[in-house]
Enzyme design. Structure first.
Site, PDB file in Angstrom:
ATOM      1  N   ASN A 210       0.839  -1.194   0.000  1.00  0.00           N
ATOM      2  CA  ASN A 210       0.000   0.000   0.000  1.00  0.00           C
ATOM      3  C   ASN A 210       0.878   1.250   0.000  1.00  0.00           C
ATOM      4  OD1 ASN A 210       0.521   0.863   2.852  1.00  0.00           O
ATOM      5  ND2 ASN A 210      -0.331  -1.178   3.222  1.00  0.00           N
ATOM      6  N   ASP A 279      -4.248  -6.356   4.905  1.00  0.00           N
ATOM      7  CA  ASP A 279      -5.302  -7.169   5.537  1.00  0.00           C
ATOM      8  C   ASP A 279      -5.352  -8.582   4.963  1.00  0.00           C
ATOM      9  OD1 ASP A 279      -6.343  -5.305   7.381  1.00  0.00           O
ATOM     10  OD2 ASP A 279      -7.232  -4.195   5.715  1.00  0.00           O
ATOM     11  N   LYS A 289       8.377 -17.142 -10.818  1.00  0.00           N
ATOM     12  CA  LYS A 289       7.682 -15.969 -11.362  1.00  0.00           C
ATOM     13  C   LYS A 289       6.482 -16.411 -12.204  1.00  0.00           C
ATOM     14  CE  LYS A 289       8.414 -12.009 -14.324  1.00  0.00           C
ATOM     15  NZ  LYS A 289       9.220 -11.482 -15.401  1.00  0.00           N
ATOM     16  N   PHE A 323      -4.507   2.999  14.979  1.00  0.00           N
ATOM     17  CA  PHE A 323      -4.887   3.977  13.967  1.00  0.00           C
ATOM     18  C   PHE A 323      -6.090   3.439  13.208  1.00  0.00           C
ATOM     19  CE2 PHE A 323      -1.843   7.522  12.983  1.00  0.00           C
ATOM     20  CZ  PHE A 323      -1.085   7.416  14.130  1.00  0.00           C
ATOM     21  N   LYS A 337     -13.538   0.334  16.009  1.00  0.00           N
ATOM     22  CA  LYS A 337     -12.207  -0.298  16.148  1.00  0.00           C
ATOM     23  C   LYS A 337     -11.700  -0.178  17.581  1.00  0.00           C
ATOM     24  CE  LYS A 337     -10.954  -0.117  11.305  1.00  0.00           C
ATOM     25  NZ  LYS A 337     -10.330   0.531  10.175  1.00  0.00           N
ATOM     26  N   LYS A 341     -11.092  -3.828  19.134  1.00  0.00           N
ATOM     27  CA  LYS A 341      -9.676  -4.206  19.279  1.00  0.00           C
ATOM     28  C   LYS A 341      -9.137  -3.862  20.664  1.00  0.00           C
ATOM     29  CE  LYS A 341      -9.108  -3.584  14.317  1.00  0.00           C
ATOM     30  NZ  LYS A 341      -8.175  -4.324  13.477  1.00  0.00           N
TER      31      LYS A 341
HETATM   32  O1  PMT Z   1       2.929   6.096   6.479  1.00  0.00           O
HETATM   33  P1  PMT Z   1       2.329   7.403   6.004  1.00  0.00           P
HETATM   34  O2  PMT Z   1       2.516   7.598   4.523  1.00  0.00           O
HETATM   35  O3  PMT Z   1       2.807   8.557   6.822  1.00  0.00           O
HETATM   36  O4  PMT Z   1       0.755   7.310   6.221  1.00  0.00           O
HETATM   37  C1  PMT Z   1       0.201   7.285   7.484  1.00  0.00           C
HETATM   38  C2  PMT Z   1      -0.974   6.299   7.575  1.00  0.00           C
HETATM   39  C3  PMT Z   1      -2.124   6.784   6.722  1.00  0.00           C
HETATM   40  C4  PMT Z   1      -0.537   4.902   7.124  1.00  0.00           C
HETATM   41  C5  PMT Z   1      -1.360   6.257   9.116  1.00  0.00           C
HETATM   42  O5  PMT Z   1      -1.774   7.521   9.518  1.00  0.00           O
HETATM   43  C6  PMT Z   1      -2.464   5.240   9.346  1.00  0.00           C
HETATM   44  O6  PMT Z   1      -3.647   5.516   9.203  1.00  0.00           O
HETATM   45  N1  PMT Z   1      -2.104   3.996   9.745  1.00  0.00           N
HETATM   46  C7  PMT Z   1      -3.010   2.864   9.913  1.00  0.00           C
HETATM   47  C8  PMT Z   1      -3.345   2.279   8.570  1.00  0.00           C
HETATM   48  C9  PMT Z   1      -4.267   1.066   8.677  1.00  0.00           C
HETATM   49  O7  PMT Z   1      -3.847  -0.021   8.428  1.00  0.00           O
HETATM   50  O8  PMT Z   1      -5.466   1.342   9.158  1.00  0.00           O
HETATM   51  P2  PMT Z   1      -6.656   0.218   9.332  1.00  0.00           P
HETATM   52  O9  PMT Z   1      -7.869   1.029   9.655  1.00  0.00           O
HETATM   53  O10 PMT Z   1      -6.710  -0.669   8.141  1.00  0.00           O
HETATM   54  O11 PMT Z   1      -6.177  -0.626  10.564  1.00  0.00           O
HETATM   55  C10 PMT Z   1      -6.575  -0.316  11.904  1.00  0.00           C
HETATM   56  C11 PMT Z   1      -5.450  -0.599  12.860  1.00  0.00           C
HETATM   57  O12 PMT Z   1      -5.183  -2.006  12.880  1.00  0.00           O
HETATM   58  C12 PMT Z   1      -4.129   0.081  12.541  1.00  0.00           C
HETATM   59  O13 PMT Z   1      -3.556   0.524  13.754  1.00  0.00           O
HETATM   60  C13 PMT Z   1      -3.311  -1.032  11.917  1.00  0.00           C
HETATM   61  O14 PMT Z   1      -1.905  -0.849  12.189  1.00  0.00           O
HETATM   62  C14 PMT Z   1      -3.836  -2.260  12.629  1.00  0.00           C
HETATM   63  N2  PMT Z   1      -3.771  -3.525  11.872  1.00  0.00           N
HETATM   64  C15 PMT Z   1      -4.424  -3.629  10.682  1.00  0.00           C
HETATM   65  C16 PMT Z   1      -4.408  -4.847  10.016  1.00  0.00           C
HETATM   66  C17 PMT Z   1      -3.709  -5.931  10.589  1.00  0.00           C
HETATM   67  N3  PMT Z   1      -3.650  -7.099   9.982  1.00  0.00           N
HETATM   68  N4  PMT Z   1      -3.091  -5.784  11.762  1.00  0.00           N
HETATM   69  C18 PMT Z   1      -3.117  -4.597  12.419  1.00  0.00           C
HETATM   70  O15 PMT Z   1      -2.544  -4.459  13.500  1.00  0.00           O
END
Ligand code: PMT
Length: 404
Positions: A210, A279, A289, A323, A337, A341
């Site tokens: 991403n 995810d 490949k 986040f 969330k 979580k």
């Molecule tokens: O890196 P930059 O370019 O500065 O951009 C910043 C950002 C947009 C990446 C950052 O501000 C941000 O939003 N990070 C979280 C991105 C994300 O994966 O969000 P989510 O809503 O999909 O996930 C929710 C939370 O679960 C996040 O804290 C994520 O780290 C966590 N997660 C998600 C999936 C997974 N399999 N395991 C996780 O722990």
């Protein structure tokens, strides 16, 4: 800010001129003290012009009389008038003198008379830097509380590539101003931060990922470090330099990120999950490949481990900050969330637009707290947002303790 800048005799002395300029630009009054060897590399006039102050080069100036009498106590006066001693480049010889209390010129005498914080920025040939004598002297100085901006690796003036190059003057200036002005309210905390994207391989040459640049996570790491925390960053692949003074654990996939986070969870007092974790990952990664011959290729995806949820179950007393990256229903999703979580705070940001979110230097976030508070932070630099997240985290911890 009154800063005395000691300049040692090494080729990096010319970079001390940039440092003097950066300190002046940061609002400091800078008194430069040069060793005799330093004046072989750069003229005192350069520093005098940059700082607007007379440069001190000798303990006993030629001529005797009143000038000599004034100089007899000048090193004490300079020690008393300044709040911070920065030494750049700190040569092997200067560090040996400081470590063993020698006082045979103005700078080493000033060092003994100085009672404020000392910041050393060493620079020298790689072999000199790794020599056991230098390591031992540095260990003594560190033990005494000297702060050190480590030299960088790179191509050195002596023609070899290795550690020993003076750190970036802007970085040294940042450390200097931080020592004088910074809050230390995260002292004693160990903050575990995830940053950047993950990459989920498809075959040996392709992967799913991403747009995360790591800027948000690294801004959090820098802010936490500057406020005195020990910082561990578990970082996906990014193109930006890691902040100095933090431990970075590079990972590639979500599964590697999970393992690294769990390995360091025990040490952490606060966990911040800024990484954009994939995810889904491929159920089966192709060993070779994938050829372009097929008209259509279907990828079968399985969910990756949800690291945040797993920490939510294992967090104990730790403060857990997740986040949420959303393209709609920002606050609603953040609240969901937070609950599902078991987080203490969710930092919610809209993604998919220009100027904030992924890749940009700025962000605009809403903090959703376990106490029920919802705080909209105005758009600002990621560094500024990071600092406000830690302000709120500390307040939140107090509120959660009080509510017990
Ligand atoms: O890196 P930059 O370019 O500065 O951009 C910043 C950002 C947009 C990446 C950052 O501000 C941000 O939003 N990070 C979280 C991105 C994300 O994966 O969000 P989510 O809503 O999909 O996930 C929710 C939370 O679960 C996040 O804290 C994520 O780290 C966590 N997660 C998600 C999936 C997974 N399999 N395991 C996780 O722990």
């Amino acid at each position: 800010m009154n800063i005395v800048l000691g300049v040692g005799g090494g080729i990096a002395a010319y970079k001390a001129a940039e440092l003097a300029r950066a300190l002046v630009q940061a609002g400091a009054r800078v008194q430069v003290v040069m060793t005799r060897a330093a004046t072989e590399f750069v003229q005192p006039l350069t520093f005098a012009a940059l700082t607007g102050q007379k440069v001190i080069t000798d303990l006993f100036p030629a001529g005797g009389g009143e000038a000599a009498l004034a100089s007899a106590v000048e090193h004490i006066a300079v020690a008393q008038q300044n709040e911070l001693l920065v030494v750049a480049p700190a040569t092997a010889d200067l560090m040996a003198k400081f470590a063993h209390g020698a006082a045979d010129d103005f700078l080493s005498t000033l060092h003994l008379a100085f009672t404020g914080p000392i910041l050393l920025a060493p620079a020298m040939n790689s072999n000199m830097w790794t020599h056991p004598a230098t390591r031992a002297n540095l260990a003594i100085l560190r033990e005494r509380g000297c702060h050190v901006v480590e030299p960088e690796e790179g191509f050195l003036a002596c023609g070899v590539t290795g550690p020993g190059r003076l750190a970036d003057p802007e970085h040294i200036a940042g450390e200097a101003t931080r020592l004088l002005t910074g809050r230390k309210d995260l002292d004693g905390e160990t903050i575990l931060i995830t940053a950047g994207p993950t990459e989920e391989p498809i075959d040996p040459v392709r992967f799913i990922s991403n747009r995360s640049s790591g800027k948000m996570g690294y801004a959090l790491a820098t802010a936490a470090r500057d406020r005195g925390a020990r910082v561990i960053v578990v970082s996906g692949p990014v193109q930006i330099p890691a902040p100095a003074g933090v431990t970075v654990i590079p990972v590639r996939t979500a599964s590697e990120m999970r393992d690294a986070v769990l390995r360091h969870l025990e040490d952490a007092t606060i966990v911040v999950k800024a990484a954009a974790v994939a995810d889904f990952h491929l159920a089966r990664v192709a060993q070779q490949k994938i050829k372009k011959t097929a008209a259509r290729v279907s990828l079968e995806l399985d969910p990756t481990p949800d690291i945040l949820s797993e920490i939510g179950r294992k967090k104990g007393d730790r403060l857990l900050i997740g986040f949420a990256a959303e393209t709609q229903d920002l606050k609603q999703e953040a609240k969901r969330k937070l609950e599902s979580k078991n987080c203490d705070m969710i930092v919610a940001n809209m993604v998919g637009q220009q100027g904030t979110g992924f890749e940009s230097d700025d962000n605009e976030v809403t903090l959703v707290l376990r106490t029920g508070e919802v705080v909209d932070l105005p758009r600002g630099s990621k560094r500024d947002i990071a600092s406000q997240i830690f302000d709120r985290a500390l307040q939140l911890r107090l509120a959660l303790y009080a509510a017990r």
